[in-house]
Write an enzyme that holds these catalytic residues in place. Structure first.
Site, PDB file in Angstrom:
ATOM      1  N   ASP A  90      56.300   7.552 -16.323  1.00  0.00           N
ATOM      2  CA  ASP A  90      54.644   7.611 -16.119  1.00  0.00           C
ATOM      3  C   ASP A  90      54.332   6.080 -16.592  1.00  0.00           C
ATOM      4  O   ASP A  90      54.565   5.807 -17.693  1.00  0.00           O
ATOM      5  CB  ASP A  90      54.029   8.475 -17.206  1.00  0.00           C
ATOM      6  CG  ASP A  90      52.575   8.321 -17.242  1.00  0.00           C
ATOM      7  OD1 ASP A  90      52.062   7.535 -16.528  1.00  0.00           O
ATOM      8  OD2 ASP A  90      51.953   9.186 -17.770  1.00  0.00           O
ATOM      9  N   HIS A 138      45.324  11.085 -17.020  1.00  0.00           N
ATOM     10  CA  HIS A 138      46.746  11.342 -16.699  1.00  0.00           C
ATOM     11  C   HIS A 138      46.801  12.159 -15.617  1.00  0.00           C
ATOM     12  O   HIS A 138      47.888  12.971 -15.600  1.00  0.00           O
ATOM     13  CB  HIS A 138      47.102  12.164 -18.001  1.00  0.00           C
ATOM     14  CG  HIS A 138      47.386  11.099 -19.348  1.00  0.00           C
ATOM     15  ND1 HIS A 138      48.412  10.171 -19.714  1.00  0.00           N
ATOM     16  CD2 HIS A 138      46.671  11.132 -20.519  1.00  0.00           C
ATOM     17  CE1 HIS A 138      48.248   9.570 -20.786  1.00  0.00           C
ATOM     18  NE2 HIS A 138      47.049  10.131 -21.213  1.00  0.00           N
ATOM     19  N   ASP A 169      53.230  10.723 -12.831  1.00  0.00           N
ATOM     20  CA  ASP A 169      54.666  10.363 -12.837  1.00  0.00           C
ATOM     21  C   ASP A 169      55.154   9.810 -11.528  1.00  0.00           C
ATOM     22  O   ASP A 169      55.278  10.412 -10.663  1.00  0.00           O
ATOM     23  CB  ASP A 169      55.583  11.447 -13.153  1.00  0.00           C
ATOM     24  CG  ASP A 169      55.256  11.871 -14.666  1.00  0.00           C
ATOM     25  OD1 ASP A 169      55.640  11.238 -15.624  1.00  0.00           O
ATOM     26  OD2 ASP A 169      54.683  12.970 -15.064  1.00  0.00           O
ATOM     27  N   ASN A 199      71.029   0.986 -19.437  1.00  0.00           N
ATOM     28  CA  ASN A 199      70.874   2.285 -19.217  1.00  0.00           C
ATOM     29  C   ASN A 199      69.393   2.888 -19.330  1.00  0.00           C
ATOM     30  O   ASN A 199      68.943   2.739 -20.736  1.00  0.00           O
ATOM     31  CB  ASN A 199      71.938   3.270 -19.879  1.00  0.00           C
ATOM     32  CG  ASN A 199      72.106   4.663 -19.283  1.00  0.00           C
ATOM     33  OD1 ASN A 199      71.338   5.349 -19.042  1.00  0.00           O
ATOM     34  ND2 ASN A 199      73.189   5.203 -18.940  1.00  0.00           N
ATOM     35  N   LYS A 255      52.900  17.472 -16.839  1.00  0.00           N
ATOM     36  CA  LYS A 255      52.510  18.347 -18.166  1.00  0.00           C
ATOM     37  C   LYS A 255      53.536  19.367 -18.703  1.00  0.00           C
ATOM     38  O   LYS A 255      52.960  20.473 -19.066  1.00  0.00           O
ATOM     39  CB  LYS A 255      51.056  18.757 -17.711  1.00  0.00           C
ATOM     40  CG  LYS A 255      50.272  17.719 -17.019  1.00  0.00           C
ATOM     41  CD  LYS A 255      49.903  16.833 -18.000  1.00  0.00           C
ATOM     42  CE  LYS A 255      48.872  15.490 -17.395  1.00  0.00           C
ATOM     43  NZ  LYS A 255      49.426  14.456 -16.896  1.00  0.00           N
ATOM     44  N   TYR A 300      54.488  11.240 -30.694  1.00  0.00           N
ATOM     45  CA  TYR A 300      54.145  11.861 -29.436  1.00  0.00           C
ATOM     46  C   TYR A 300      53.647  10.776 -28.464  1.00  0.00           C
ATOM     47  O   TYR A 300      52.747   9.826 -28.682  1.00  0.00           O
ATOM     48  CB  TYR A 300      52.996  12.769 -29.688  1.00  0.00           C
ATOM     49  CG  TYR A 300      52.484  13.386 -28.137  1.00  0.00           C
ATOM     50  CD1 TYR A 300      53.318  14.452 -27.522  1.00  0.00           C
ATOM     51  CD2 TYR A 300      51.031  13.009 -27.685  1.00  0.00           C
ATOM     52  CE1 TYR A 300      53.165  14.744 -26.359  1.00  0.00           C
ATOM     53  CE2 TYR A 300      51.069  13.588 -26.305  1.00  0.00           C
ATOM     54  CZ  TYR A 300      51.881  14.661 -25.689  1.00  0.00           C
ATOM     55  OH  TYR A 300      51.579  15.115 -24.593  1.00  0.00           O
ATOM     56  N   LYS A 326      54.416  13.872 -22.588  1.00  0.00           N
ATOM     57  CA  LYS A 326      55.455  15.061 -22.265  1.00  0.00           C
ATOM     58  C   LYS A 326      56.542  14.523 -21.320  1.00  0.00           C
ATOM     59  O   LYS A 326      56.287  13.491 -20.694  1.00  0.00           O
ATOM     60  CB  LYS A 326      54.787  16.296 -21.609  1.00  0.00           C
ATOM     61  CG  LYS A 326      54.452  17.319 -22.621  1.00  0.00           C
ATOM     62  CD  LYS A 326      55.583  17.971 -23.409  1.00  0.00           C
ATOM     63  CE  LYS A 326      55.059  18.659 -24.525  1.00  0.00           C
ATOM     64  NZ  LYS A 326      56.244  19.094 -25.569  1.00  0.00           N
ATOM     65  N   ASP A 327      57.554  15.169 -21.373  1.00  0.00           N
ATOM     66  CA  ASP A 327      58.698  14.569 -20.814  1.00  0.00           C
ATOM     67  C   ASP A 327      58.546  14.580 -19.127  1.00  0.00           C
ATOM     68  O   ASP A 327      59.250  13.713 -18.428  1.00  0.00           O
ATOM     69  CB  ASP A 327      59.985  15.248 -21.037  1.00  0.00           C
ATOM     70  CG  ASP A 327      60.166  15.661 -22.688  1.00  0.00           C
ATOM     71  OD1 ASP A 327      59.696  14.807 -23.451  1.00  0.00           O
ATOM     72  OD2 ASP A 327      59.768  16.788 -22.768  1.00  0.00           O
TER      73      ASP A 327
END
Ligand code: F6R
Ligand code: MG
Ligand code: MG
Length: 372
Positions: free
Chosen positions: A13, A20, A55, A106, A134, A229, A232-233
């Protein structure tokens, strides 16, 4: 250089539009241009750029193997170029997932999510790239289990001689940085002990019993990397299909259930995962509900033939409806669990700062008060 083909999905992102909820088309164009340059230089065989929510997704084929410095550096540079555009347009959270200033060999541990596999391309090689927004890496646990270990989902486990042996699951403990392998069906119950706790134990990969890779997921947990935070991944996952692997329809079938995942608003709520075509992977209601998109490709000597937008099918209308019903029901809980994540998971959100501010106002209870 490896003889095998490598399929790399690297995502980040680097700025949202609006908020978002999605990505600005200029970021997609910039990434496409940058990867086309790389393809012309011979670094890549083929690529596809897309987005899931906010993303940016770089889907790439090459022959350099997994964790290759050049490929990771290329992805990092693409994200930097896109961040520059995001800054110019003042998009939201420009450069959000680039957690360090300089690339150091990396992208793992630096913010972007990575799923890569090396494979011998079969006579015909259908692959499916799942991308979620999300939510976090554990969101793939239930669907991967269903695809590769649940005979009620995957008929081939029962009736296809090439799948009847079962599969091997690689599970990572993302908090303790350890891994373990389980063979199914024999060790199915042991596997479920761990992967049911999907915030901590994440299916990293699935293999055939003779060691051939069938699926790989991104397991990065951004908050664990950054110590606070930072979003989210929003994980990705690659699944090979047909023949000795589950059929396309068996790979997609787990998503017909409105499975509840962690994420949604501020990464702090449980919500149902909605399978959508890429054009609808734009979470807006309460910054959600969490989305999953699935792009199918046929590989042809490394060429990415496709994509087919696999959730763009009325067969998934009913689960989308059920997701909306569940989303309503959960939303009515407001700040209450089980909509909001339990306290120990909220540790990885912005809540600790609020709690710290209030810490001094807590008083000891009078002695006679009975506590549990
Ligand atoms: C969740 C997500 C959003 C944001 C929310 C607040 O992963 O990205 O729900 O957490 O929109 O965003 P900030 O704090 O960036 O204003
Ligand atoms: Mg964002
Ligand atoms: Mg996102």
């Amino acid at each position: 250089m490896s003889e095998k083909l490598t399929l790399s999905v690297i995502k980040a992102d680097v700025g949202g539009f609006v908020g978002h909820s999605a990505i600005h088309p200029d970021l997609i164009d910039t990434a496409r241009m940058a990867l086309e340059e790389a393809r012309q230089k011979g670094w890549l065989i083929d690529f596809h750029v897309t987005a899931c929510g906010d993303d940016l997704q770089l889907i790439m084929t090459h022959s350099r193997g997994v964790d290759d410095v050049e490929i990771h550096h290329l992805a990092w540079q693409v994200f930097e170029r896109c961040t520059a555009i995001a800054r110019k347009l003042k998009l939201y959270g420009a450069g959000q997932d680039l957690l360090t200033d300089a690339f150091s060999g990396n992208v793992r541990g630096m913010g972007p999510g990575v799923a890569e596999m090396e494979l011998h391309e079969r006579e015909s090689e259908p692959v499916i790239i799942f991308m979620a927004d999300k939510t976090s890496a554990g969101a793939w646990n239930l669907p991967l289990f269903r695809m590769f270990a649940d005979p009620f989902n995957t008929a081939g486990l029962v009736i296809s001689p090439s799948m009847h042996e079962g599969f091997r699951f690689e599970v990572h403990d993302v908090k303790q940085h350890k891994r373990i392998f389980f063979d199914t069906p024999a060790e199915m119950y042991d596997l479920l002990v761990f992967i049911g706790a999907s915030g901590r134990y994440v299916i990293k990969a699935v293999y055939t019993r003779d060691g051939e890779i069938g699926a790989v997921s991104s397991t990065q947990r951004l908050a664990l990397i950054a110590g606070k935070y930072v979003g989210k991944d929003d994980p990705v996952c690659i699944v090979r299909s047909q023949g000795k692997f589950p059929a396309v329809g068996e790979v997609l079938e787990p998503f017909t259930m409105p499975h509840i995942v962690e994420g949604w608003m501020r990464g702090s709520h449980y919500g149902p995962l909605m399978p959508v075509p890429v054009r609808q992977a734009t979470p807006s209601r309460f910054d959600g509900p969490p989305r999953v998109a699935a792009l199918g490709f046929q590989l042809a000597n490394g060429g990415l033939i496709g994509p087919r937008d696999l959730f763009d099918d009325p067969g998934f209308d009913e689960v989308r409806r059920q997701v909306n019903v569940l989303a309503d029901q959960l939303r009515r809980h407001g700040a209450f669990e089980p909509h909001r994540l339990p306290m120990d998971e909220m540790e990885y959100t912005t809540l600790p700062q609020v709690m710290e501010k209030l810490a001094e106002r807590w008083e000891a209870l009078p002695d006679e008060t009975v506590t549990v």
